[in-house]
Design a protein around this motif. Structure first.
Motif, short mmCIF file in Angstrom:
data_model
loop_
_atom_site.label_atom_id
_atom_site.label_comp_id
_atom_site.label_asym_id
_atom_site.label_seq_id
_atom_site.Cartn_x
_atom_site.Cartn_y
_atom_site.Cartn_z
N VAL A 87 7.36 -5.62 -6.56
CA VAL A 87 7.54 -4.84 -7.67
C VAL A 87 6.16 -4.74 -7.41
N TYR A 88 5.48 -3.41 -7.66
CA TYR A 88 3.79 -4.16 -8.01
C TYR A 88 4.34 -3.27 -9.39
N ASN A 89 3.40 -4.53 -9.44
CA ASN A 89 2.47 -4.46 -11.96
C ASN A 89 1.29 -3.62 -11.69
N ALA A 90 1.41 -2.11 -12.23
CA ALA A 90 0.61 -1.24 -11.63
C ALA A 90 -0.06 -0.28 -13.46
N ASP A 91 -1.07 -0.74 -14.20
CA ASP A 91 -1.56 0.03 -15.45
C ASP A 91 0.06 0.26 -16.44
N ASP B 240 5.52 -0.58 -14.04
CA ASP B 240 5.95 -1.43 -12.57
C ASP B 240 6.45 -0.20 -11.58
N VAL B 241 6.01 -0.65 -10.36
CA VAL B 241 6.54 0.23 -9.22
C VAL B 241 6.90 -0.03 -8.73
N LEU B 242 8.45 -0.14 -8.19
CA LEU B 242 9.13 -0.15 -7.22
C LEU B 242 9.24 -0.20 -5.67
N ALA B 243 8.43 -0.44 -5.31
CA ALA B 243 8.05 -0.45 -3.99
C ALA B 243 8.67 -0.13 -2.02
N LEU B 244 9.48 -1.17 -2.69
CA LEU B 244 11.24 -1.52 -1.97
C LEU B 244 11.52 -2.29 -3.05
N GLY C 217 8.37 7.18 7.87
CA GLY C 217 8.95 7.97 6.76
C GLY C 217 7.90 8.76 5.33
N GLY C 218 8.24 9.38 4.12
CA GLY C 218 7.21 9.66 3.76
C GLY C 218 6.54 8.87 3.11
N SER C 219 5.28 9.99 2.34
CA SER C 219 4.18 9.58 2.03
C SER C 219 5.07 8.58 0.84
N GLY C 220 4.35 6.66 0.36
CA GLY C 220 5.03 6.01 -0.30
C GLY C 220 6.12 5.10 -0.81
N CYS C 221 6.60 5.49 0.75
CA CYS C 221 7.98 5.00 0.64
C CYS C 221 8.07 3.61 1.07
N GLY C 222 6.80 3.10 0.60
CA GLY C 222 6.77 1.57 1.47
C GLY C 222 6.19 0.64 2.23
N LYS C 223 5.71 2.02 3.46
CA LYS C 223 5.48 1.58 5.07
C LYS C 223 5.16 0.71 4.47
N SER C 224 3.77 0.56 4.30
CA SER C 224 2.39 -0.44 4.55
C SER C 224 3.13 -1.57 3.73
N THR C 225 3.60 -1.33 2.44
CA THR C 225 3.80 -3.07 1.66
C THR C 225 4.28 -3.38 2.19
N LEU C 226 5.77 -2.79 3.60
CA LEU C 226 6.78 -3.92 4.09
C LEU C 226 5.83 -4.26 4.87
N ASP D 150 -0.52 -0.40 11.43
CA ASP D 150 -0.61 0.18 9.77
C ASP D 150 -0.94 1.77 10.29
N GLU D 151 -0.37 2.87 11.19
CA GLU D 151 -0.88 4.07 10.79
C GLU D 151 -2.40 3.71 12.16
N PRO D 152 -2.24 3.16 13.03
CA PRO D 152 -3.13 2.93 13.88
C PRO D 152 -4.14 4.27 13.89
N1 LIG Z 1 -1.31 -2.41 -4.56
C1 LIG Z 1 -0.20 -1.89 -5.28
N2 LIG Z 1 -0.61 -1.59 -6.88
C2 LIG Z 1 0.42 -0.35 -7.47
N3 LIG Z 1 0.99 -0.43 -6.62
C3 LIG Z 1 1.16 -0.35 -5.64
C4 LIG Z 1 0.47 -0.73 -4.84
N4 LIG Z 1 -0.19 -0.50 -3.22
C5 LIG Z 1 1.09 0.26 -3.56
N5 LIG Z 1 1.85 0.95 -4.96
C6 LIG Z 1 3.09 1.44 -4.99
O1 LIG Z 1 3.80 0.96 -4.15
C7 LIG Z 1 4.42 2.31 -3.32
C8 LIG Z 1 4.67 2.31 -1.74
O2 LIG Z 1 3.71 2.20 -1.28
P1 LIG Z 1 3.05 1.48 0.21
O3 LIG Z 1 1.23 2.51 0.26
O4 LIG Z 1 4.09 1.37 0.71
O5 LIG Z 1 3.54 3.61 0.81
P2 LIG Z 1 3.34 3.68 2.51
O6 LIG Z 1 4.61 4.35 2.52
O7 LIG Z 1 2.65 3.05 3.37
O8 LIG Z 1 2.85 4.94 2.17
P3 LIG Z 1 1.35 6.20 3.24
O9 LIG Z 1 1.98 7.27 3.94
O10 LIG Z 1 0.78 7.25 1.57
O11 LIG Z 1 0.87 5.73 3.74
C9 LIG Z 1 4.13 3.80 -3.85
O12 LIG Z 1 4.26 4.23 -5.13
C10 LIG Z 1 2.97 3.11 -4.52
O13 LIG Z 1 1.84 3.63 -5.18
#
Ligand SMILES: Nc1ncnc2c1ncn2[C@@H]1O[C@H](COP(=O)(O)OP(=O)(O)OP(=O)(O)O)[C@@H](O)[C@H]1O
Ligand SMILES: Nc1ncnc2c1ncn2[C@@H]1O[C@H](COP(=O)(O)OP(=O)(O)OP(=O)(O)O)[C@@H](O)[C@H]1O
Ligand SMILES: [Mg+2]
Ligand SMILES: [Mg+2]
Lengths: 317, 257, 293, 293, 257
Positions: B12-16, B19-23, B40-49, B159-161
């Protein structure tokens, strides 16, 4: 105050009525406080001049700059400074002596110094081109020395006072309240205007041309000053309040300051200035100042007292 | 060596104040020495993982394990390559490559030997003394990969190198990476949004769905190695591609509903 | 500083308009191109414009002063000023003043930088440091160095130390905030990568964060140099026996406007030199950073 | 200004370490996390640190002053200063001084901005304007406003005009260069697109370049406000019957260090207020620009 | 209406005293109403070519003609879409779309009617009052395309408009664009480095080679319209793709030699 000076910035020399405007540059020195009394009480108006005291910094020479630039008709400062200003080519003339420093300026020393003679070879904080420098030189000269016998450190008089109290310089040429403070902190007042009365005197210096063109206004300014001083003497409490407001200085500070200032009316001024035929004691001081400024190399020619003093407006009492 | 295990990870990210449930409760395993692609599509948490595996972001719940050991912070056992060029601009190519070993205090001589060899292998010898700004994007990414390799990590996280490379440069970089992997057989977690790239490179493709980020399906890619670009036009390849695209479209439709 | 391309902009646009109607079109597009935002101009044109501006200022000055539109007590003529400048350097030891001012600036600048740069980097890099000290620095930034002069005289005396302190006071706080911005803008990925290569916190700081900050730091030092001159004059106003500021102020008191203008021009020239030196330093130190101004 | 996340950074790292060894690990990683560049911290911690810093300054001040380590002639006690501050506002019409200083700043600031912003935008946008005027502005930037005071008295007299001129002189030139940077950094593609949508040069300027510059301009105006206060004090040094600077200098003359410190603190507070107002303005005017500081 | 003709265009950039020959004697024609894709490795002058057509860069020699008239500067007859999001961040979506007409002085009422219709057609109605920063990258690019369309240009110039989008968003955007084009039939010059994308979209693919930038070959894509994603897995598609990839590889090999 800003409002009134704003209106007059156009350089008009006649006011709303028929009374000529006299913009007079002053500093926030207590000795110039009576101008505010005269203005507030209407003494100047009644005498026939619209005199407007205007604070222009601590640096008296900048008042001279403003006169030359036509931003002021005249200014109040010490006689020696006026001499210096004339030497720089600003055609002004002293028409009246308003007060004398009676202990307001002086030289302090620490480190067991007790006389002016002890200054020899020492470091003295003193600001170049100012009254305090002239006073220091005057005192040194009376003791057979000159500025060459000390090491001068250029420092503005307040800063010089605080530097002395803080133990940063062994001696300083400064003014009140630093002289008292210095004495309290273990220093000695080696010389002050108490020792040399009527050397540091404040005058009204007016643009020569303006004075010649407006002789009645000059006389009116002198008359207004006289009444202001009378008021100060008869109603000190109210007068101090007016001065405090005008100078934006605490009343208690003004009261303290008044102890070291001797105010003059035109009667006393006549004694000091004399007449064209019978010059008073001030002529000697003026000559000395003229010599002093030319000797320390700021100007090439020594101004003579006769070029600087014009007692004609004082009348004959 | 190291398998990558993700064990019920929630982030969970705490943004502003929001809360964003990223994974959301993601579990997956990339077996030791395999090449795993995460799509996966944009924002599905790949980078977070990937950041969780790298130890750059702590999971809110659950844990990542590499080689059986729980991840508590970033370390040299997990090398990373990002999309945007992250070479150190003030270091020459060789110095970038030797950055990891020099941190560890490897003597200069040993470092040079190793970096010379790697750079030669990768056809970058002539640029050893160039600054990154003098290289094209594709070359910069190759150097970034070499830099990660030079540190000899157990696993490689990417990460998307190749996201910023053009088609030609990209296929070159892909071949470069597969060659490398076939020689060294490190476990790789590779994030991409290019399905072709995922199917071409991976042993397994992990399809994720967004908002909240969940693991949708694991697709085992049973195409023979070594693969060459010809494989892109085979029907098997097309089938895998279609399957994954459909999965992604489905998840998108669900999310929108 | 001035970006140019070797061919004249107007020519290039004209080249797109073929055929006989060229003259008219070319003229129209010449004007229209000059008016187009961000359109490059040729290097000779740029040089001509730059010198044109300085010449224009000189011309205006000449008209006003030689034409006696303004009393020469207040605005001396260019030739009188030039003459004065020569006199100052040739016969009045002005070089000594220039040197003592420059020395003050260099010392104060070095001292400020030595503290502001690490502190700024720390503020930009560590949230805790930022929370701790940035608000204070931001508040003090507004407090005028001039108002501290009496205190400084007491604390530091009337020697060089006090003057250096005034300059430091004026330069240190805004410089710290600028440097903090530089380090806050370092890409987080550069740091992340270092961790995955096995760097300790300390190594990330010294081997990634610091080198990443240097170019921006040097740039901001160049900008801060301008403030230093301003505060120097303030410092020399209250107490100094030497220095360009002392000369200017002393001359001002005595209505010696030739010297005032000569001093001001000297400072302007020194400023341009320091600007140029910083740019050169930037290019030398950071050969990898291209395209910066 | 201080970026924070709602959960404590140390907690978050600790969460990654499962099992019984948690206490030791947690302690180690708590420290190690705080030392990690760019690691966010919790809002309460940030607030605590910020107040801690101000409290620390207050504590130091108290020790030095109440403990009489420094003569209270030079450094009054916090309570004496607070008392003086109260007196000033309650009985001595200090609000009037604050207002007249603020008025000078506002007028000078508005005048500078009204010229510096368009000029800066023009410098950043038109290479010809840049070539023409930027080197001159860069040179004048170094020339200290203080040195011009004698000339300003001559040219503008001794009333408000002169004080405003000093502030303008100090603010105008660096502000122009900052604004020039802002407009030089506007992406060229934004302009190109407008041309392909049929915009004239004029429309590209007014409808794309200007709106693209505003957020950066407001940001730089905020920064420039800090300089204005510095020059105000310099201006009020020479001639003024009112104003915070005048009060500070007058008080300095009468050994009234309570008033000096009270005045300095007032300026610091006003500065923080103006900073906050500019940030608010930025947020209000540019709702689309997120994540700026 | 307008065919796009490039007539012996050479473009030299003067960079840092070194001249760069970005386009070397390039001639090509995109017939009226056709969809042309320009592909090629990085630095082969694709963007330069588009800028020359747009009138944003004057050619050093030769000329571009649109609808038979020589290009002398940018104008509303040639709409442009760039890769990086170039919406005006201070304008709401609707205002961005109406930007062109508002420049021309079209009355607000008329503008609104038109933009409402376009936004509705493109499924963007609910975002009409949003700022660009509130939209995802894919949506931003859709708005940028709508903005170009709303100005009703004769030709559309697009420089890698989908380069920054992920696979899913990208295929959505491609469909969006083809629908639009099939309705309106404007001439399109579309730059991409994704061969799949080029073959999927184009009537003709222009393959360019780098250093110096030259036109290598024009490939006519004879696939039936309307195309849907199924076409990606047909053997014809694979053939076109292979042909183009080979051309690019050849040019790369030549350049290196
Ligand atoms: N540092 C952060 N603070 C708050 N929210 C974040 C942060 N990093 C990512 N998020 C949110 O978490 C979710 C997953 O983000 P993430 O970057 O992991 O997605 P992604 O699959 O890598 O997307 P992309 O394909 O666009 O790179 C998104 O909704 C994003 O807005
Ligand atoms: N403004 C410029 N000044 C100098 N050289 C330039 C300029 N723009 C482009 N070039 C050079 O011209 C050549 C062609 O550039 P261009 O941007 O047209 O290529 P491209 O095919 O669009 O590449 P990419 O796929 O990377 O976008 C390159 O070598 C590039 O470095
Ligand atoms: Mg990502
Ligand atoms: Mg391009």
């Amino acid at each position: 105050a800003c409002g009134s000076s704003g209106e007059s910035s156009g350089g008009a020399s006649t006011a709303s009525g028929d009374k000529p405007v006299l913009r007079l540059g002053i500093s926030s020195y207590t000795g110039y406080g009576p101008y505010f009394i005269g203005k507030e009480k209407g003494f100047f108006e009644e005498a026939g001049v619209d005199l407007r005291p205007t604070v222009v910094g601590d640096d008296a020479l900048q008042r001279g700059v403003a006169v030359r630039a036509g931003k002021l008709e005249g200014f109040a400062t010490t006689l020696d400074t006026v001499i210096n200003t004339i030497a720089k080519g600003v055609p002004v003339v002293n028409v009246m002596v308003t007060d004398a420093s009676d202990g307001a300026d002086g030289v302090v020393g620490g480190d067991g110094m007790s006389t002016v003679a002890d200054l020899r070879g020492r470091e003295v904080a003193v600001q170049e081109g100012t009254t305090t420098q002239f006073l220091l030189a005057y005192a040194l000269q009376r003791n057979g020395m000159s500025l060459d016998d000390i090491t001068a450190r250029n420092l503005d008089p307040s800063a010089a006072g605080s530097a002395f109290v803080a133990g940063r310089v062994p001696a300083a040429a400064t003014w009140q309240p630093w002289l008292d403070q210095a004495a309290e902190s273990g220093g000695t007042v080696l010389a002050s205007t108490k020792d040399y009365p009527d050397v540091i005197v404040d005058t009204i210096a007016l643009g020569r041309e303006w004075a010649e063109d407006n002789p009645d206004a000059v006389r009116a300014a002198i008359a207004g000053w006289d009444r202001s001083i009378e008021f100060l003497r008869s109603n000190p409490k109210e007068a101090i309040e007016i001065m405090s407001r005008g100078l934006d200085t605490r009343a208690s500070d003004i009261e303290d300051q008044l102890e070291s200032i001797k105010f003059y009316t035109s009667a006393e001024a006549r004694r000091l200035m004399g007449t064209a035929d019978a010059p008073g004691p001030l002529y000697a001081v003026a000559d000395e100042a003229g010599r002093f400024w030319s000797e320390i190399g700021d100007v090439s020619t020594a101004v003579k007292a006769t070029d600087a003093l014009d007692p004609q407006y004082l009348g004959n009492g | 060596m190291g398998a990558i295990q993700i064990d019920r990870v929630t982030k969970v990210y705490n943004a502003d104040r929001r809360d964003v449930l990223a994974l959301d409760d993601v579990s997956l395993t990339i077996p030791d020495g395999e090449f795993g692609c995460i799509v996966g599509g944009s924002g599905c948490g790949k980078s977070t993982l990937l950041n969780v595996i790298a130890g750059l972001e702590p999971p809110t719940e659950g844990a990542a394990l590499v080689g059986g050991r729980p991840v508590t912070g970033p370390g040299p056992d997990r090398g990373m390559v990002f999309q945007s060029y992250t070479l150190y601009p003030w270091l020459r190519v060789r110095e970038n490559v030797e950055f990891g070993p020099s941190l560890a205090g490897t003597p200069a001589k040993e470092r040079h030997g190793q970096s010379d060899e790697l750079l030669a292998q990768m056809g970058l010898s002539e640029f050893a003394d160039a600054y990154p700004s003098e290289l094209s994007g594709g070359m910069q990414q190759r150097v970034a990969i070499v830099r990660a390799i030079a540190n000899d990590p157990d696993v490689l996280l990417m990460d998307e190198p190749f996201g910023a490379l053009d088609a030609l440069t990209r296929s070159g970089a892909q071949r470069f990476l597969t060659n490398l992997w076939e020689q060294r057989r490190r476990t790789i977690a590779f994030v991409t949004h290019d399905i072709d790239e995922a199917v071409f490179l991976a042993d397994r493709v992990y399809v994720m769905s967004p908002r909240p980020g969940r693991l949708r399906k694991e697709v085992v890619i049973d195409l023979p190695r070594s693969r060459d670009p010809e494989v892109l036009t085979t029907p098997e390849f097309a089938d895998y591609k279609r399957e994954i695209l459909e999965l992604i479209h489905e998840t998108a439709a669900e999310t929108r509903a | 500083m001035v970006e140019t391309h070797a061919r004249d902009a107007a020519d290039r646009t004209a080249a797109t308009a073929p055929g006989p109607q060229l003259p008219l079109r070319a003229r129209r597009s010449r004007l229209s191109t000059a008016m187009r935002p961000k359109e490059p101009i040729s290097r000779p044109l740029a040089l001509a414009l730059t010198s044109g501006c300085f010449l224009l200022v000189l011309a205006l000055w000449s008209i006003v002063s030689y034409g006696e539109l303004v009393d020469d007590l207040f605005l001396p003529t260019p030739s009188a000023t030039a003459d004065r400048l020569y006199q100052l350097f040739a016969n009045e030891g002005f070089a000594g003043d220039v040197w003592s001012s420059t020395r003050r600036i260099l010392i104060a600048f070095a001292l400020s930088a030595v503290v502001a740069v690490p502190l700024g980097i720390a503020i930009g890099s560590f949230r805790a440091v930022q929370a701790f000290i940035e608000p204070l620095v931001a508040a003090v930034r507004f407090m005028p160095a001039t108002a501290f002069i009496p205190l400084f005289i007491i604390w530091f005396g009337i020697d060089e130390t006090e003057k250096v302190a005034v300059i430091c006071m004026g330069v240190f706080f805004p410089l710290t905030l600028l440097v903090a911005d530089v380090s806050a803008n370092v890409q987080k990925n550069l740091l992340s990568i270092a961790y995955t290569l096995g760097a300790s916190n300390r190594q990330v700081f010294t081997r990634v964060l610091l080198p990443a900050c240097w170019p921006g730091v040097i740039d901001n030092l160049r900008i801060a140099m301008g403030w230093a001159w301003t505060y120097l004059i303030v410092a020399e106003l209250v107490s100094a026996e030497t220095g360009i500021g002392h000369s200017i102020l002393n001359a001002g008191r005595y209505m010696d406007s030739e010297t005032v203008i000569a001093g001001i021009l000297t400072i302007g020239a020194l400023g341009l030199v320091s600007d140029a030196l910083f740019r050169l330093l930037h290019r030398r130190l950071f050969p990898y950073a291209k395209g910066r101004r």
